[in-house]
Motif scaffolding. Sequence first.
Motif, PDB file in Angstrom:
ATOM      1  N   ASP A  14       7.727  38.445 -11.210  1.00 38.51           N
ATOM      2  CA  ASP A  14       7.840  36.985 -11.196  1.00 38.51           C
ATOM      3  C   ASP A  14       7.903  36.436  -9.780  1.00 38.51           C
ATOM      4  O   ASP A  14       7.534  35.284  -9.547  1.00 38.51           O
ATOM      5  CB  ASP A  14       9.060  36.526 -11.994  1.00 38.51           C
ATOM      6  CG  ASP A  14      10.332  37.224 -11.557  1.00 38.51           C
ATOM      7  OD1 ASP A  14      10.245  38.154 -10.738  1.00 38.51           O
ATOM      8  OD2 ASP A  14      11.416  36.848 -12.044  1.00 38.51           O
ATOM      9  N   HIS A  15       8.335  37.232  -8.805  1.00 42.56           N
ATOM     10  CA  HIS A  15       8.278  36.793  -7.409  1.00 42.56           C
ATOM     11  C   HIS A  15       6.825  36.647  -6.959  1.00 42.56           C
ATOM     12  O   HIS A  15       6.475  35.690  -6.258  1.00 42.56           O
ATOM     13  CB  HIS A  15       8.993  37.797  -6.502  1.00 42.56           C
ATOM     14  CG  HIS A  15      10.454  37.964  -6.813  1.00 42.56           C
ATOM     15  ND1 HIS A  15      11.084  39.188  -6.785  1.00 42.56           N
ATOM     16  CD2 HIS A  15      11.392  37.053  -7.175  1.00 42.56           C
ATOM     17  CE1 HIS A  15      12.347  39.034  -7.108  1.00 42.56           C
ATOM     18  NE2 HIS A  15      12.560  37.746  -7.344  1.00 42.56           N
ATOM     19  N   LEU A  16       5.978  37.596  -7.370  1.00 31.72           N
ATOM     20  CA  LEU A  16       4.570  37.541  -6.983  1.00 31.72           C
ATOM     21  C   LEU A  16       3.834  36.413  -7.683  1.00 31.72           C
ATOM     22  O   LEU A  16       2.874  35.863  -7.144  1.00 31.72           O
ATOM     23  CB  LEU A  16       3.891  38.868  -7.312  1.00 31.72           C
ATOM     24  CG  LEU A  16       4.334  40.072  -6.476  1.00 31.72           C
ATOM     25  CD1 LEU A  16       3.867  41.358  -7.117  1.00 31.72           C
ATOM     26  CD2 LEU A  16       3.813  39.964  -5.056  1.00 31.72           C
ATOM     27  N   ASP A  17       4.295  36.048  -8.877  1.00 32.28           N
ATOM     28  CA  ASP A  17       3.620  35.001  -9.628  1.00 32.28           C
ATOM     29  C   ASP A  17       3.637  33.677  -8.873  1.00 32.28           C
ATOM     30  O   ASP A  17       2.706  32.887  -8.970  1.00 32.28           O
ATOM     31  CB  ASP A  17       4.291  34.840 -10.989  1.00 32.28           C
ATOM     32  CG  ASP A  17       3.539  33.888 -11.888  1.00 32.28           C
ATOM     33  OD1 ASP A  17       2.364  34.162 -12.168  1.00 32.28           O
ATOM     34  OD2 ASP A  17       4.105  32.865 -12.294  1.00 32.28           O
ATOM     35  N   GLU A  18       4.701  33.440  -8.093  1.00 28.86           N
ATOM     36  CA  GLU A  18       4.782  32.210  -7.316  1.00 28.86           C
ATOM     37  C   GLU A  18       3.699  32.153  -6.238  1.00 28.86           C
ATOM     38  O   GLU A  18       3.266  31.080  -5.837  1.00 28.86           O
ATOM     39  CB  GLU A  18       6.159  32.090  -6.655  1.00 28.86           C
ATOM     40  CG  GLU A  18       7.321  32.100  -7.636  1.00 28.86           C
ATOM     41  CD  GLU A  18       8.653  32.146  -6.915  1.00 28.86           C
ATOM     42  OE1 GLU A  18       8.644  32.153  -5.655  1.00 28.86           O
ATOM     43  OE2 GLU A  18       9.694  32.181  -7.581  1.00 28.86           O
ATOM     44  N   ARG A  19       3.278  33.326  -5.773  1.00 29.95           N
ATOM     45  CA  ARG A  19       2.360  33.377  -4.633  1.00 29.95           C
ATOM     46  C   ARG A  19       0.901  33.584  -5.048  1.00 29.95           C
ATOM     47  O   ARG A  19       0.009  32.923  -4.525  1.00 29.95           O
ATOM     48  CB  ARG A  19       2.778  34.524  -3.701  1.00 29.95           C
ATOM     49  CG  ARG A  19       1.989  34.596  -2.405  1.00 29.95           C
ATOM     50  CD  ARG A  19       2.339  33.475  -1.465  1.00 29.95           C
ATOM     51  NE  ARG A  19       1.668  33.615  -0.191  1.00 29.95           N
ATOM     52  CZ  ARG A  19       1.787  32.759   0.813  1.00 29.95           C
ATOM     53  NH1 ARG A  19       2.568  31.701   0.668  1.00 29.95           N
ATOM     54  NH2 ARG A  19       1.147  32.950   1.941  1.00 29.95           N
ATOM     55  N   ILE A  20       0.654  34.484  -5.982  1.00 28.21           N
ATOM     56  CA  ILE A  20      -0.727  34.813  -6.330  1.00 28.21           C
ATOM     57  C   ILE A  20      -1.025  34.596  -7.798  1.00 28.21           C
ATOM     58  O   ILE A  20      -2.114  34.921  -8.253  1.00 28.21           O
ATOM     59  CB  ILE A  20      -1.075  36.276  -5.952  1.00 28.21           C
ATOM     60  CG1 ILE A  20      -0.196  37.260  -6.734  1.00 28.21           C
ATOM     61  CG2 ILE A  20      -0.953  36.481  -4.474  1.00 28.21           C
ATOM     62  CD1 ILE A  20      -0.545  38.713  -6.457  1.00 28.21           C
ATOM     63  N   GLY A  21      -0.083  34.040  -8.562  1.00 24.11           N
ATOM     64  CA  GLY A  21      -0.294  33.851  -9.994  1.00 24.11           C
ATOM     65  C   GLY A  21      -1.458  32.942 -10.285  1.00 24.11           C
ATOM     66  O   GLY A  21      -2.281  33.203 -11.163  1.00 24.11           O
ATOM     67  N   ARG A  22      -1.572  31.830  -9.558  1.00 21.75           N
ATOM     68  CA  ARG A  22      -2.672  30.895  -9.813  1.00 21.75           C
ATOM     69  C   ARG A  22      -4.020  31.526  -9.493  1.00 21.75           C
ATOM     70  O   ARG A  22      -5.022  31.194 -10.092  1.00 21.75           O
ATOM     71  CB  ARG A  22      -2.487  29.623  -8.980  1.00 21.75           C
ATOM     72  CG  ARG A  22      -1.246  28.832  -9.337  1.00 21.75           C
ATOM     73  CD  ARG A  22      -1.248  27.493  -8.630  1.00 21.75           C
ATOM     74  NE  ARG A  22      -0.031  26.759  -8.871  1.00 21.75           N
ATOM     75  CZ  ARG A  22       1.014  26.766  -8.064  1.00 21.75           C
ATOM     76  NH1 ARG A  22       0.969  27.480  -6.968  1.00 21.75           N
ATOM     77  NH2 ARG A  22       2.096  26.069  -8.344  1.00 21.75           N
TER      78      ARG A  22
END
Length: 645
Positions: free
Chosen positions: A533-541
Amino acid sequence: MPSLSRVNLKTHTRVEHPTTKIVGHAREREPPPPPEESPGRYYLLVFQDDRSWMVQLPEEGSVVIGRADDVDLQLPGKAVSRRHARLTLKDGVAQVVDLDSQNGVWVNGERINAARTLSSGDSVSISETSLIYHANSPPRPVMRRRALDSEHFRERVLEELERAHRFARELVLVILLPSEGVDPQRFEELLTSVVRLIDVASVDHHPVDHTAQFYVLMPETGAADAAAAVARISRELAAVDPRMRVGYACSPADGSDLDSLFTSARDAARVAVRGEARAATATSRAFELGDVEVVVAEPSMIRLYALIERLAASSLPVLITGETGTGKEVAASAIHYWSARKDGPFVTLNCAALQEGLVESELFGHERGAFTGAVSSKPGLLEAGSGGTVFLDEIGELTASAQAKLLRVLETKRVMRVGDVREREIDIRIVAATHHDIEQEARVGRFRQDLFFRLSGATVWLPPLRDRPRELPQLARSLLRNACAKVGRPTLEISVGAMRYLARHRWPGNIRELRNVMEYMAATVPGDVLEADHLDERIGRKITGRPVSSRTSRADQATARVNVTPTSSPASTQAPPPAPEPKPEPEPEPRKTFRPIAEEVRELEIRRMSEALAATGGVQTQAANLIDMPLRTFVNKLKRYGLKR
């Protein structure tokens, strides 16, 4: 020890009742064997006050429990109803039901309101008496397991990879290469007998030389336990082949797709010494170039850097191509540090970042007064790199005049500063790089063809990061470790879910993008573990995308349609009719979104583990049993989720 025929707990004496019936199949049953014999398949272990004894149960039938004289199992106490409960066994299933007793029947501390199916070990409480139900399963016949063929095995690996990705699990793939002369059939029989029930074995027979390779898929086995698990299998198989070679790869630590796992395990097995197991990480290569750590694990990258090492020993100019961010500057620095020029300067110039009027000044230098602002003489980068290596990044962005002068420098080994008439000798090696197809640019005349031939004495193409799945986990850990060191914090651990999340991304910016993400994580992640979920903020989109339509864009489109007027003929004197007002378009329904299932599973595990720890006073063994989770898995997740013990 009383039998079931009639048990009177008041006097603890056996009372024979030949007319006692056990209901089942509408016939009388023979009384059970005497208690001196070993217990049968089903029995009750009775605890009352300071006594305990065994009561044999029938294979099928009903047992009435109460304090009346005509029940099958008589219990003392005024709190026991005359006919309190009935225990029924049928088709190997035991059920207990409350016969409308006054004080109820309790199973495992919970009062029952309907028939309750019992499992072996369940506790039935009636008043002050506890009855523990036991069922001994009949021995199952030993079934010989067969190894899967290669096609079905690969399908099974794909299924397990999908499950591991969905639920953030790990798995291990093992490849075993028997030594020459070993009987494949005997090897297969022993292998299928020593692997766990959850494991999957496979054999791949070579049709020509009749050799065989064996594979084992080990789900729910992580990188921390892989070495011990593989060593156990190797010890068992040593009885057949003590000189076999074994290699294994872990997912996602060594790759998250089928091909990378097979390649990693196979390469590890091939480099293993006879009689030993080798991990896939042992096949990777790491080296330092100045203050830069380089990790290569893909076979193509290992061979590529072996080529770079050979080119470094020569004096050929090298042209490095590949997408932006694939590590072209690192490859250029490897050429320098592995060459005889390693003690000389390594000068880097990004040709795309220079202003058009300053390219020649930066490359060749200038004399005082050569142009406005040239208040002093300055050597160019080519001159400053004499005795070393000059790396010209994005060489395709050079102007035509700069290309002509650079060509002359490469041919004469002399450089002339802007505004000077003297040439200065220089001793440099040129390494150039570009993300364009510079050969095609030379064909169509957008780049000097003679300069291209001069620069491409040797060419190196670097594959993009998306084609290097084996290197992604190691690069991510290395870059995150360096990023944490820069901000002065302990190194973050990358969770299994986060590593699989990284593997899903296409990385259009390649290693440069990965470095930026890891630096952002090092600066923003609050705990000790990097989660998905930390990565989702950065590369999720970038992975999922988002709709581009909006109210504003729809309004703009409507306005554009209104302002378009038909072309009138020259003879027309009338103004065109006014355009009709556009009908308002309905608002788009909001797109339904879902949270990643791995995130929901993680939250559920954290909540259940916390509740179990609270209920057991922090005793990990009891807490793990309470939620039916293996203790090793429970302890590992405690660390991963940062839960207090």
